[in-house]
Design a protein around this motif. Sequence first.
Motif, PDB file in Angstrom:
ATOM      1  N   PHE A  78     -15.532 -46.558  -4.554  1.00 25.99           N
ATOM      2  CA  PHE A  78     -16.333 -46.034  -3.467  1.00 25.99           C
ATOM      3  C   PHE A  78     -17.423 -47.025  -3.079  1.00 25.99           C
ATOM      4  CE2 PHE A  78     -15.608 -41.138  -3.831  1.00 25.99           C
ATOM      5  CZ  PHE A  78     -14.240 -41.337  -3.809  1.00 25.99           C
ATOM      6  N   GLU A  82     -21.965 -44.184  -1.357  1.00 24.47           N
ATOM      7  CA  GLU A  82     -21.284 -43.014  -1.921  1.00 24.47           C
ATOM      8  C   GLU A  82     -21.537 -42.918  -3.422  1.00 24.47           C
ATOM      9  OE1 GLU A  82     -17.361 -42.575   0.910  1.00 24.47           O
ATOM     10  OE2 GLU A  82     -17.458 -44.227  -0.525  1.00 24.47           O
ATOM     11  N   THR A 101     -14.057 -36.340  -0.981  1.00 23.83           N
ATOM     12  CA  THR A 101     -14.280 -37.691  -0.457  1.00 23.83           C
ATOM     13  C   THR A 101     -13.008 -38.530  -0.544  1.00 23.83           C
ATOM     14  OG1 THR A 101     -16.601 -37.541  -1.101  1.00 23.83           O
ATOM     15  CG2 THR A 101     -15.765 -39.732  -0.597  1.00 23.83           C
ATOM     16  N   ALA A 124     -17.928 -45.511   4.235  1.00 23.87           N
ATOM     17  CA  ALA A 124     -18.513 -44.435   3.425  1.00 23.87           C
ATOM     18  C   ALA A 124     -18.565 -43.135   4.200  1.00 23.87           C
ATOM     19  CB  ALA A 124     -19.924 -44.819   2.989  1.00 23.87           C
ATOM     20  N   HIS A 126     -20.530 -39.589   4.363  1.00 22.84           N
ATOM     21  CA  HIS A 126     -21.773 -38.936   3.936  1.00 22.84           C
ATOM     22  C   HIS A 126     -21.601 -37.457   4.215  1.00 22.84           C
ATOM     23  CE1 HIS A 126     -23.555 -42.789   3.245  1.00 22.84           C
ATOM     24  NE2 HIS A 126     -23.122 -43.160   4.439  1.00 22.84           N
TER      25      HIS A 126
END
Length: 171
Positions: A78, A82, A101, A124, A126
């Motif tokens: 990641f 993250e 995720t 990434a 969020h």
Amino acid sequence: RTAIAEVHRVLPPAAWRFTRNPHGKPAVDPLLGPAPAFNLAHSAGVAVVAVTGGRDVGVDVENRDRRVQAARLVARFFSPAEASELGGLADAALQERFIVTWTLKEAYLKGLGRGLGQPLDSFAFHLTTGEPLGIDFSPAPQDRREWRFFVVEPRRRSIASVAVAATGRGR
């Protein structure tokens, strides 16, 4: 008319041909004319299929109960943002957030049609309660407004994510 109806009207399903892009993603042969885009995923007895009228699409599905070494995988694959967001979570929360995720990342990469040719840490997600799913890119290969993301629960213990391009194919 939709692309699916258009292709079906011209060619019976038995005459459809499929191709693969340079990264292996299957598609209806573009030489057949306007065609639907599609993607599929399966895990633990659940299959998810997404079909669009020409917008790139990717899907992924995972079982929520799948036990993985989430902290180790987050640190390895990641993005730093993250990893920072997930680093402080307790084990159960980390497992759940990891699965969500991970499916988002997989769906996005499948939608792009690049497979793992794009590193998982180059973008990434969020995820914050009460806000739409956001994506940031680093470095920025695309404008984040070019994609829409959805997380669904197709079965009680499964999580599926869908990534759909905001506009039709322009490649």
